[in-house]
Design an enzyme around this catalytic site. Structure first.
Site, PDB file in Angstrom:
ATOM      1  N   HIS A 131       0.834  -1.202   0.000  1.00  0.00           N
ATOM      2  CA  HIS A 131       0.000   0.000   0.000  1.00  0.00           C
ATOM      3  C   HIS A 131       0.869   1.252   0.000  1.00  0.00           C
ATOM      4  O   HIS A 131       2.069   1.194   0.241  1.00  0.00           O
ATOM      5  CB  HIS A 131      -0.927   0.024   1.219  1.00  0.00           C
ATOM      6  CG  HIS A 131      -2.157  -0.805   1.044  1.00  0.00           C
ATOM      7  ND1 HIS A 131      -2.204  -2.139   1.376  1.00  0.00           N
ATOM      8  CD2 HIS A 131      -3.393  -0.499   0.557  1.00  0.00           C
ATOM      9  CE1 HIS A 131      -3.417  -2.617   1.105  1.00  0.00           C
ATOM     10  NE2 HIS A 131      -4.157  -1.643   0.599  1.00  0.00           N
ATOM     11  N   LYS A 135      -0.838   4.939   4.426  1.00  0.00           N
ATOM     12  CA  LYS A 135      -1.726   3.989   5.116  1.00  0.00           C
ATOM     13  C   LYS A 135      -1.190   3.729   6.509  1.00  0.00           C
ATOM     14  O   LYS A 135      -0.036   3.322   6.690  1.00  0.00           O
ATOM     15  CB  LYS A 135      -1.837   2.682   4.327  1.00  0.00           C
ATOM     16  CG  LYS A 135      -2.857   1.728   4.928  1.00  0.00           C
ATOM     17  CD  LYS A 135      -3.196   0.615   3.971  1.00  0.00           C
ATOM     18  CE  LYS A 135      -4.229  -0.339   4.568  1.00  0.00           C
ATOM     19  NZ  LYS A 135      -5.505   0.336   4.876  1.00  0.00           N
TER      20      LYS A 135
END
Length: 233
Positions: A131, A135
């Site tokens: 990600h 995040k």
């Protein structure tokens, strides 16, 4: 449809843009817990806030009889409390670790593959998720959902980041600057490997799935999942 957005970061802005294209109205953009809200003006709320704020956002909506869709991860220690609140208030609630329509099909594929591989003990399973660096939680909620399905169907007992213990499913979490989200599940033996993988090209799939769920839930009562929205048995 009149929509309130809890959290107005990148996802909130994308949901707002797509909602307007689908002839909906954004009536509130809420980034603070103490914001005054007129719930009578809201048909449905969509929460993509911070883990520390998500449960309070859900609680406020359910107590004010406002359907709410939550895609925030990292707060699930309070999930059962949200279910109780929903039932007590005859509310409507959907939580999904990932609202992407493609990812929810990937969840079904992962579950089916785990059932097929359950008795093939020569294969060892591992999970990897990648990600963007913004995040906050690791592993992702999507990776945890994938892991829980594998654990349910195999001899694995739990999951851990970078696990090396027997019967503990290892998850590797990688953070890179511009990756919307990639998840892969690998079954590996000394003779071959089997891998399934989902790669998001942008955030629009998450926004579309959240709006699809919000459109579906209005007028309903209960705790639902994306399986209900997508009519997956």
């Amino acid at each position: 449809m009149r929509i309130a957005l809890f959290g107005y970061g990148k996802m909130g802005k994308m949901i707002a843009s797509l909602a307007l294209k689908r002839n909906h109205t954004i009536v509130a953009k809420i980034d603070a817990d103490d914001t005054e809200i007129d719930f009578s003006t809201i048909d449905v709320a969509i929460d993509f806030s911070q883990p520390s704020a998500a449960f309070n956002n859900i609680k406020r909506c359910l107590e004010n009889h406002t359907p709410i869709i939550s895609g925030t991860t990292g707060w699930l220690d309070h999930y059962e409390d949200a279910v109780i609140l929903c039932n007590e208030n005859n509310g409507a609630f959907i939580y999904a670790s990932n609202f992407s329509l493609g990812v929810n099909l990937f969840f079904e594929l992962n579950d089916y593959l785990a059932k097929m591989m359950a008795n093939l003990r020569d294969y060892h399973v591992s999970l990897e998720e990648i990600h963007h660096t913004q995040k906050l939680d690791a592993p992702s909620g999507t990776a945890i959902t994938l892991a829980e399905s594998i654990i349910k169907n195999t001899s694995y007992k739990s999951w851990e980041l970078d696990a090396t213990k027997e019967h503990v499913l290892p998850i590797k979490a990688i953070r890179e600057a511009t990756v919307p989200g990639t998840h892969s599940v690998t079954y590996e033996s000394h003779v071959d490997s089997i891998e399934i993988k989902h790669t998001a090209h942008n955030r629009e799939g998450f926004a579309l799935g959240a709006l699809t769920a919000a459109e579906w839930i209005v007028g309903k009562h209960g705790v639902f999942s994306m399986k209900d929205v997508l009519h997956i048995d």
